[in-house]
Design a protein around this motif. Structure first.
Motif, short mmCIF file in Angstrom:
data_model
loop_
_atom_site.label_atom_id
_atom_site.label_comp_id
_atom_site.label_asym_id
_atom_site.label_seq_id
_atom_site.Cartn_x
_atom_site.Cartn_y
_atom_site.Cartn_z
N ASP A 181 18.19 3.49 -22.95
CA ASP A 181 18.25 2.42 -23.94
C ASP A 181 19.68 2.01 -24.27
O ASP A 181 19.89 1.07 -25.04
CB ASP A 181 17.54 2.85 -25.22
CG ASP A 181 18.16 4.11 -25.83
OD1 ASP A 181 18.81 4.86 -25.09
OD2 ASP A 181 18.00 4.31 -27.05
N GLN A 182 20.68 2.69 -23.68
CA GLN A 182 22.07 2.36 -23.97
C GLN A 182 22.82 1.89 -22.73
O GLN A 182 24.04 1.71 -22.78
CB GLN A 182 22.78 3.58 -24.57
CG GLN A 182 22.16 4.07 -25.87
CD GLN A 182 22.93 5.22 -26.49
OE1 GLN A 182 24.16 5.18 -26.55
NE2 GLN A 182 22.22 6.24 -26.94
N LEU A 183 22.10 1.69 -21.62
CA LEU A 183 22.77 1.27 -20.38
C LEU A 183 23.46 -0.07 -20.51
O LEU A 183 24.46 -0.33 -19.83
CB LEU A 183 21.74 1.22 -19.24
CG LEU A 183 21.24 2.58 -18.73
CD1 LEU A 183 20.12 2.39 -17.73
CD2 LEU A 183 22.39 3.37 -18.11
N GLU A 184 22.93 -0.94 -21.34
CA GLU A 184 23.56 -2.25 -21.55
C GLU A 184 24.44 -2.27 -22.78
O GLU A 184 25.45 -2.98 -22.83
CB GLU A 184 22.47 -3.33 -21.66
CG GLU A 184 22.99 -4.76 -21.65
CD GLU A 184 23.73 -5.13 -20.36
OE1 GLU A 184 24.62 -5.99 -20.43
OE2 GLU A 184 23.40 -4.55 -19.31
N ARG A 185 24.12 -1.47 -23.77
CA ARG A 185 24.91 -1.48 -25.01
C ARG A 185 26.31 -0.94 -24.80
O ARG A 185 27.22 -1.26 -25.55
CB ARG A 185 24.20 -0.66 -26.09
CG ARG A 185 22.91 -1.27 -26.60
CD ARG A 185 22.48 -0.60 -27.88
NE ARG A 185 23.48 -0.78 -28.94
CZ ARG A 185 23.47 -0.13 -30.10
NH1 ARG A 185 22.53 0.77 -30.33
NH2 ARG A 185 24.39 -0.35 -31.01
N VAL A 186 26.50 -0.07 -23.78
CA VAL A 186 27.83 0.50 -23.57
C VAL A 186 28.84 -0.56 -23.18
O VAL A 186 30.06 -0.29 -23.21
CB VAL A 186 27.77 1.60 -22.48
CG1 VAL A 186 26.95 2.78 -22.94
CG2 VAL A 186 27.23 1.04 -21.17
N PHE A 187 28.39 -1.76 -22.83
CA PHE A 187 29.32 -2.84 -22.51
C PHE A 187 29.70 -3.65 -23.75
O PHE A 187 30.47 -4.61 -23.62
CB PHE A 187 28.70 -3.77 -21.46
CG PHE A 187 28.57 -3.13 -20.10
CD1 PHE A 187 29.67 -2.99 -19.27
CD2 PHE A 187 27.35 -2.65 -19.65
CE1 PHE A 187 29.56 -2.40 -18.02
CE2 PHE A 187 27.23 -2.06 -18.40
CZ PHE A 187 28.34 -1.92 -17.59
N GLY B 143 33.95 -13.93 -10.93
CA GLY B 143 32.70 -14.43 -10.38
C GLY B 143 31.71 -13.35 -10.01
O GLY B 143 30.72 -13.61 -9.34
N GLY B 144 31.97 -12.10 -10.45
CA GLY B 144 31.07 -11.00 -10.16
C GLY B 144 30.48 -10.41 -11.42
O GLY B 144 30.38 -11.07 -12.45
N ASP B 145 30.15 -9.12 -11.38
CA ASP B 145 29.58 -8.46 -12.55
C ASP B 145 29.55 -6.95 -12.28
O ASP B 145 29.83 -6.50 -11.16
CB ASP B 145 28.16 -8.97 -12.83
CG ASP B 145 27.74 -8.74 -14.28
OD1 ASP B 145 28.50 -8.09 -15.03
OD2 ASP B 145 26.64 -9.20 -14.66
N VAL B 146 29.22 -6.19 -13.32
CA VAL B 146 29.07 -4.76 -13.20
C VAL B 146 27.87 -4.33 -14.02
O VAL B 146 27.65 -4.84 -15.13
CB VAL B 146 30.34 -4.01 -13.67
CG1 VAL B 146 30.70 -4.35 -15.11
CG2 VAL B 146 30.16 -2.50 -13.51
N THR B 147 27.05 -3.45 -13.45
CA THR B 147 25.89 -2.92 -14.14
C THR B 147 25.94 -1.40 -14.06
O THR B 147 26.57 -0.82 -13.17
CB THR B 147 24.58 -3.43 -13.53
OG1 THR B 147 24.54 -3.08 -12.13
CG2 THR B 147 24.47 -4.94 -13.68
N LEU B 148 25.23 -0.77 -15.00
CA LEU B 148 25.22 0.68 -15.09
C LEU B 148 23.80 1.19 -14.96
O LEU B 148 22.86 0.59 -15.50
CB LEU B 148 25.83 1.13 -16.42
CG LEU B 148 26.30 2.58 -16.52
CD1 LEU B 148 27.41 2.85 -15.52
CD2 LEU B 148 26.78 2.87 -17.94
N GLY B 149 23.62 2.28 -14.22
CA GLY B 149 22.30 2.89 -14.05
C GLY B 149 22.42 4.38 -13.86
O GLY B 149 23.53 4.93 -13.72
#
Length: 450
Positions: A391-397, A429-435
């Motif tokens: 539930d915090q994978l996106e909030r850390v950004f 023009g890119g991005d970063v995601t966490l999993g």
């Protein structure tokens, strides 16, 4: 269910393709209407020519037969060249039903053309009757001789051929190709500024200091370019004002922080003095990180061609120098060289944040660089730590947000490392995601345009 490719074929997704399809459909309708009108006109002209030919040929045959005596007419009729498909016979009475006679307008045309064949006055037919429609295949004409008997002629009529022309098909194809090429050229010219505007917007998203659009061309295009350049100028001014504000705040905060550190040195209680200095160091670190966050989201560093493989290996080497105890847990897997356009200092900072987080919270950092796929480069940074709550994978950004386990002074984190990295990657023009990895640990996936 209709397949997507069928739907895209019937109604394309791009503006240029839709415009071209609309123009080609309109061209096809206009061509069909024009060909229909041409066909009807040509058929009418062919009918008139056929009626003229029938009248002249039939009257010529009658003139040749009527000039002989009644006894010689059968022999004379056999010697005549009646033409292909035509038949002639002599009869005492016409085998024609009055109800089947040719309509009066057609009869008038045939009779008018018969009059063009000169016949001596004594030999004029006493009566002329007709049956059949020329475009039904044949016409039967009966001539009543001045003395006695009838001459019955069966005149075949070939079917109308409105497209019978050796150059018609070639001319039609050339005309269609010319119109389609002109439509394609016009669509490219009209939709070209839209593509240019989209490319400029993409460049502005990657680099706020991108070159402005040329303000020329048609009035509508020029006005759109002026509006876009004005918007870009306002965005640059806004970013510069925000950066200046952050710099001013940071400068003003550092002075009282320095004074407080000096005053804390005069506290006699060692434990209390150490707590004061620790709090002030943390505050100083947060101010520096905030200023860095503002600079990295508005970085004016020019984009250049850089070797991403070398940059990643450099970041890993520097991390190994800073944390010798983790050097054996750092690894790189990827191409020896891979070039892309970007801001080297900003990208180095972004990858340093990701790799530093992996080492700090996961004890290791394995960097994998994949070859370009569909115009995008993928870089993954994996660790062997506890991972991140789903539930915090996106909030850390989010700026200043930290996972609960990292909310302590020993980590030294401010909650700005990941937001800074994401802003830098998105600016390229890119991005970063966490999993989280199934084997355990976290995985950061970075995408950048090749």
């Amino acid at each position: 269910m209709r397949l997507p490719w069928v739907r895209n074929l019937l109604w394309p997704t791009s503006l240029g393709a839709r415009t071209l399809l609309t123009l080609l459909l309109g061209l096809a309708l206009v061509q069909a209407a024009g060909l229909t009108i041409h066909a009807f006109d040509r058929i009418e002209l062919q009918h008139e020519a056929e009626l003229r030919n029938i009248g002249i040929r039939a009257m010529g045959i009658y003139r040749s037969v009527v000039a002989t005596s009644v006894a010689e007419r059968p022999a004379a009729l056999k010697e005549l060249d009646l033409g292909p498909g035509a038949t002639a016979s002599l009869a005492d009475a016409p085998p024609l039903d009055p109800a089947e006679l040719t309509p009066q307008p057609l009869t008038a045309i045939i009779r008018a053309n018969m009059a063009q064949v000169p016949v001596r006055s004594p030999n004029h037919p006493r009566d002329v009757i007709m049956r059949g429609i020329p475009w039904d295949g044949s016409v039967t004409i009966g001539y009543r001789f001045p003395d006695s008997g009838w001459l019955i002629l069966q005149m075949p009529v070939p079917p109308s051929r409105p497209w019978h022309s050796p150059t018609f098909l070639l001319a039609f194809v050339l005309m269609t190709l010319a119109a389609a090429a002109l439509s394609f050229w016009a669509v490219r010219r009209l939709t070209g500024p839209v593509a240019t505007l989209a490319a400029a917007a993409e460049r502005l998203g990657r680099d706020v200091n991108a070159a402005p659009l040329p303000e020329d061309g048609p009035d509508e295009v020029a006005r759109a370019a002026v509006a876009f350049n004005t918007m870009a100028s306002r965005i640059r001014r806004f970013v510069q004002d925000r950066t200046f504000l952050l710099s001013a705040i940071g400068h003003d905060l550092r002075t009282p922080i320095t004074r407080l550190k000096l005053r804390a040195e005069f506290i006699d209680d060692d434990e209390l003095r150490d707590k004061f200095l620790s709090d002030l160091d943390e505050l100083d670190t947060m101010v520096s990180a905030t200023l860095a966050f503002g600079r990295d989201t508005a970085d004016a560093e020019p984009a250049v061609a850089l070797d991403l493989s070398s940059l990643l290996r450099t970041v890993l080497d520097e991390c190994a120098d800073a944390r010798p105890e983790s050097a054996e847990n750092l690894a790189f897997d990827g191409a020896e060289h891979l070039t892309l356009h970007g801001r080297s200092v900003a990208l180095k900072r972004a990858f340093a944040n990701l790799i530093g987080n992996a080492v700090k919270y996961g004890g290791s950092a394995r960097v994998k660089l994949a070859p370009p796929t569909n115009g995008m480069i993928a870089v993954t940074v994996e660790d062997d730590g506890p991972g991140v709550p789903p539930d915090q994978l996106e909030r850390v950004f989010d700026p200043f947000y930290r996972v609960e386990d990292s909310r302590n002074r020993e980590t030294g984190g401010t909650g700005l490392g990941l937001p800074i990295a994401r802003n830098i990657f998105r600016a390229h023009g890119g991005d970063v995601t966490l999993g989280n990895r199934a084997e355990g640990g976290a995985r950061a996936t970075v995408t950048l345009p090749a």
